[in-house]
Scaffold this active site. Structure first.
Site, PDB file in Angstrom:
ATOM      1  N   SER A  33       0.831  -1.209   0.000  1.00 44.21           N
ATOM      2  CA  SER A  33       0.000   0.000   0.000  1.00 44.21           C
ATOM      3  C   SER A  33       0.859   1.250   0.000  1.00 44.21           C
ATOM      4  O   SER A  33       0.394   2.315  -0.380  1.00 44.21           O
ATOM      5  CB  SER A  33      -0.876   0.047   1.254  1.00 44.21           C
ATOM      6  OG  SER A  33      -1.662  -1.092   1.320  1.00 44.21           O
ATOM      7  N   GLU A  76      -2.927   0.823  -9.182  1.00 42.67           N
ATOM      8  CA  GLU A  76      -1.799   1.752  -9.288  1.00 42.67           C
ATOM      9  C   GLU A  76      -0.580   0.939  -9.732  1.00 42.67           C
ATOM     10  O   GLU A  76      -0.217  -0.036  -9.072  1.00 42.67           O
ATOM     11  CB  GLU A  76      -1.494   2.399  -7.932  1.00 42.67           C
ATOM     12  CG  GLU A  76      -2.547   3.405  -7.487  1.00 42.67           C
ATOM     13  CD  GLU A  76      -2.225   4.075  -6.143  1.00 42.67           C
ATOM     14  OE1 GLU A  76      -2.525   5.275  -5.987  1.00 42.67           O
ATOM     15  OE2 GLU A  76      -1.699   3.404  -5.240  1.00 42.67           O
TER      16      GLU A  76
HETATM   17  N1  LIG Z   1      -6.251  -5.291   2.952  1.00 40.23           N
HETATM   18  C1  LIG Z   1      -6.341  -4.231   2.160  1.00 40.23           C
HETATM   19  O1  LIG Z   1      -7.358  -3.528   2.131  1.00 40.23           O
HETATM   20  C2  LIG Z   1      -5.207  -3.899   1.243  1.00 40.23           C
HETATM   21  C3  LIG Z   1      -5.459  -3.113   0.093  1.00 40.23           C
HETATM   22  C4  LIG Z   1      -4.421  -2.858  -0.789  1.00 40.23           C
HETATM   23  C5  LIG Z   1      -3.134  -3.344  -0.520  1.00 40.23           C
HETATM   24  N2  LIG Z   1      -2.921  -4.086   0.623  1.00 40.23           N
HETATM   25  C6  LIG Z   1      -1.558  -4.604   0.830  1.00 40.23           C
HETATM   26  O2  LIG Z   1      -1.545  -5.977   0.493  1.00 40.23           O
HETATM   27  C7  LIG Z   1      -0.594  -6.681   1.294  1.00 40.23           C
HETATM   28  C8  LIG Z   1      -1.291  -7.836   1.977  1.00 40.23           C
HETATM   29  O3  LIG Z   1      -2.329  -7.352   2.772  1.00 40.23           O
HETATM   30  P1  LIG Z   1      -3.532  -8.297   3.257  1.00 40.23           P
HETATM   31  O4  LIG Z   1      -4.558  -7.397   3.842  1.00 40.23           O
HETATM   32  O5  LIG Z   1      -3.921  -9.243   2.169  1.00 40.23           O
HETATM   33  O6  LIG Z   1      -2.798  -9.110   4.442  1.00 40.23           O
HETATM   34  P2  LIG Z   1      -3.253 -10.470   5.126  1.00 40.23           P
HETATM   35  O7  LIG Z   1      -2.655 -10.467   6.473  1.00 40.23           O
HETATM   36  O8  LIG Z   1      -4.716 -10.693   4.972  1.00 40.23           O
HETATM   37  O9  LIG Z   1      -2.508 -11.597   4.235  1.00 40.23           O
HETATM   38  C9  LIG Z   1      -1.120 -11.775   4.197  1.00 40.23           C
HETATM   39  C10 LIG Z   1      -0.811 -13.235   3.902  1.00 40.23           C
HETATM   40  O10 LIG Z   1       0.593 -13.385   3.706  1.00 40.23           O
HETATM   41  C11 LIG Z   1       0.991 -14.599   4.306  1.00 40.23           C
HETATM   42  N3  LIG Z   1       2.431 -14.597   4.541  1.00 40.23           N
HETATM   43  C12 LIG Z   1       3.129 -14.087   5.599  1.00 40.23           C
HETATM   44  N4  LIG Z   1       4.449 -14.318   5.424  1.00 40.23           N
HETATM   45  C13 LIG Z   1       4.602 -14.968   4.246  1.00 40.23           C
HETATM   46  C14 LIG Z   1       5.717 -15.459   3.516  1.00 40.23           C
HETATM   47  N5  LIG Z   1       6.954 -15.327   3.984  1.00 40.23           N
HETATM   48  N6  LIG Z   1       5.493 -16.089   2.335  1.00 40.23           N
HETATM   49  C15 LIG Z   1       4.248 -16.238   1.861  1.00 40.23           C
HETATM   50  N7  LIG Z   1       3.149 -15.791   2.518  1.00 40.23           N
HETATM   51  C16 LIG Z   1       3.321 -15.154   3.673  1.00 40.23           C
HETATM   52  C17 LIG Z   1       0.151 -14.655   5.579  1.00 40.23           C
HETATM   53  O11 LIG Z   1       0.134 -15.977   6.117  1.00 40.23           O
HETATM   54  C18 LIG Z   1      -1.193 -14.175   5.060  1.00 40.23           C
HETATM   55  O12 LIG Z   1      -1.981 -15.240   4.556  1.00 40.23           O
HETATM   56  C19 LIG Z   1      -0.010  -5.641   2.238  1.00 40.23           C
HETATM   57  O13 LIG Z   1       1.181  -5.147   1.690  1.00 40.23           O
HETATM   58  C20 LIG Z   1      -1.071  -4.550   2.258  1.00 40.23           C
HETATM   59  O14 LIG Z   1      -0.533  -3.281   2.548  1.00 40.23           O
HETATM   60  C21 LIG Z   1      -3.917  -4.386   1.475  1.00 40.23           C
END
Ligand SMILES: NC(=O)c1ccc[n+]([C@@H]2O[C@H](COP(=O)([O-])OP(=O)(O)OC[C@H]3O[C@@H](n4cnc5c(N)ncnc54)[C@H](O)[C@@H]3O)[C@@H](O)[C@H]2O)c1
Length: 396
Positions: A123, A156
């Site tokens: 993000s 983006e």
């Molecule tokens: N949630 C949102 O609204 C949103 C929107 C846009 C961008 N993002 C970005 O997306 C990314 C993920 O966010 P999210 O909300 O999906 O998080 P989340 O916590 O729901 O999911 C993250 C996943 O990554 C896994 N993980 C952790 N370490 C790992 C590794 N070494 N190898 C493989 N998998 C691993 C976790 O087990 C988990 O399943 C972040 O960078 C966040 O900033 C989130």
């Protein structure tokens, strides 16, 4: 890599964003392999994708054969070696921590074919730093989807310091093929476009609340019912998750300094009490019975022009930084957050001189960097580029 050569993608992290991105790519016909740290998480992710595809079938948006074919294109593993062997693209969606992301990029680099593109869904973190953990910085870029990726129209595409044009073109074309509208973040700036403008505007509301000028209900009612924004700023902060908002604000504050200084005692006490917003049932508002009711009769208790002035100013900073065009900023805010107008078109319509006056008035009253007009805005007004009425503002 031309888009036609792209056949198989690894999605790293199968959480909220990862499973949605995997579903989207598989629906578009790509082979997808999800990577996570254990099998149970991967099973859950596949369950969620199946649930979502079943809903599309139920609503007659896709046929059940298409849902089956989509699911058949998705596999899952905990082994980077197995997943990356023959991929053309990896999209990383692990938690928002730079140390973790760098480790993941280094592992992806070691296990993927040399021509594969490595993208991050971060993000706000630095694409350039992640690229630095690889030996292919020219093939590393940001590809920031919005939540939920299957529904939201915006992506983006972010250029790291060393990303080459070929990589940017492929990801931009890919976003279009996935049915999305891409906007280009031309420089690796923190917050990219949408989060940066949004957080500036939220910051103004949080400060107004902190100073006791308006209650959260008054601000949100004015923003929604007078401003025409889809949610009030406090409602939106709850919706995104206060822990996530705080992480982004911290990065913006450490990068841009005082302009993004959060008021003390507004978000942190809620986070300490584990009131993180909608996902925990409480934040600024009580979400236990669904969306909070924002009273309509408070619709003119906060001056929404303050939100607009700060939003237009942050857009000007992005343009001055050569990080984005007015068109992409406007598209980003409309598609990424459903703003009723982009800040640049709003500024041009209202008059950049009025926006500048508003900022000067607020800056004089509070003495805060948040309201200090961006030099680009001052320059436009001094040249007579005041917007639509003058035939030239952000736009010609
Ligand atoms: N949630 C949102 O609204 C949103 C929107 C846009 C961008 N993002 C970005 O997306 C990314 C993920 O966010 P999210 O909300 O999906 O998080 P989340 O916590 O729901 O999911 C993250 C996943 O990554 C896994 N993980 C952790 N370490 C790992 C590794 N070494 N190898 C493989 N998998 C691993 C976790 O087990 C988990 O399943 C972040 O960078 C966040 O900033 C989130």
């Amino acid at each position: 890599m031309p888009l036609e050569s792209l056949k198989k993608a690894a999605i790293v992290g199968s959480g909220s964003m990862g499973h949605g991105i995997a579903e989207l790519l598989a629906m578009t016909g790509y082979q997808v392999i999800m990577i996570d740290i254990n099998d149970e998480l991967l099973r859950n992710a596949k369950e969620k994708i199946k649930w979502s595809l079943d809903k599309f079938v139920e609503k007659k948006r896709i046929r059940s054969e298409d849902a089956d074919a989509t699911l058949a294109r998705i596999s899952a593993t905990t082994s980077y070696e197995e997943a990356c062997r023959d991929i053309d693209l990896a999209i990383e969606a692990v938690p928002e921590r730079i140390d973790l992301k760098k480790r993941v990029f280094s592992t992806l680099d070691a296990n993927s074919p040399p021509n594969a593109i490595l993208a991050s869904n971060t993000s706000t973190l630095s694409i350039t730093e992640m690229a630095g953990a690889t030996k292919r910085a020219d093939k590393v870029a940001g590809m920031h989807f919005f939540n939920p990726p299957i529904m939201m129209a915006l992506v983006e595409v972010i250029k790291g310091d060393n990303t080459n044009q070929d990589t940017l073109n492929t990801l931009t074309e890919l976003a279009k093929k996935l049915g999305k509208t891409p906007i280009i973040v031309k420089k690796d700036v923190r917050g990219f476009i949408v989060n940066r403008v949004l957080l500036a505007v939220c910051m103004e509301a949080f400060w107004a609340y902190k100073r006791g000028e308006a209650t959260k209900e008054e601000i949100d009612a004015s923003v929604k019912y007078t401003g025409g924004f889809p949610m009030g700023w406090f409602e939106l902060a709850d919706f995104s998750g206060l822990d996530i908002d705080y992480e982004v604000v911290e990065v913006l504050y450490s990068t841009y300094g005082e302009r993004f200084k959060p008021p003390e005692g507004v978000i942190e006490p809620l986070i300490k009490e584990k009131k993180l917003g909608q996902k925990t049932g409480a934040g600024f508002y009580d979400w236990s019975k669904g969306r909070p009711r924002i009273p309509f009769n408070l619709l003119d208790t906060y001056d929404v022009e303050r939100s607009w002035a700060v939003g237009v100013n942050e857009a000007a900073w992005l343009i001055q930084d050569e990080a984005a065009t007015p068109q992409d900023i406007d598209t980003g805010m409309k598609l990424g957050t459903y703003w009723p107008s982009g800040p640049c078109e709003y500024g041009d319509r209202t008059g950049l001189d009025s926006i500048l006056n508003k900022l000067n008035e607020l800056h004089k009253r509070y003495g805060m960097e948040l309201y200090k007009p961006c030099p680009l805005l001052e320059e436009y007004v001094s040249k007579g580029w005041t917007g639509k009425k003058a035939g030239r503002g952000f736009y010609q």
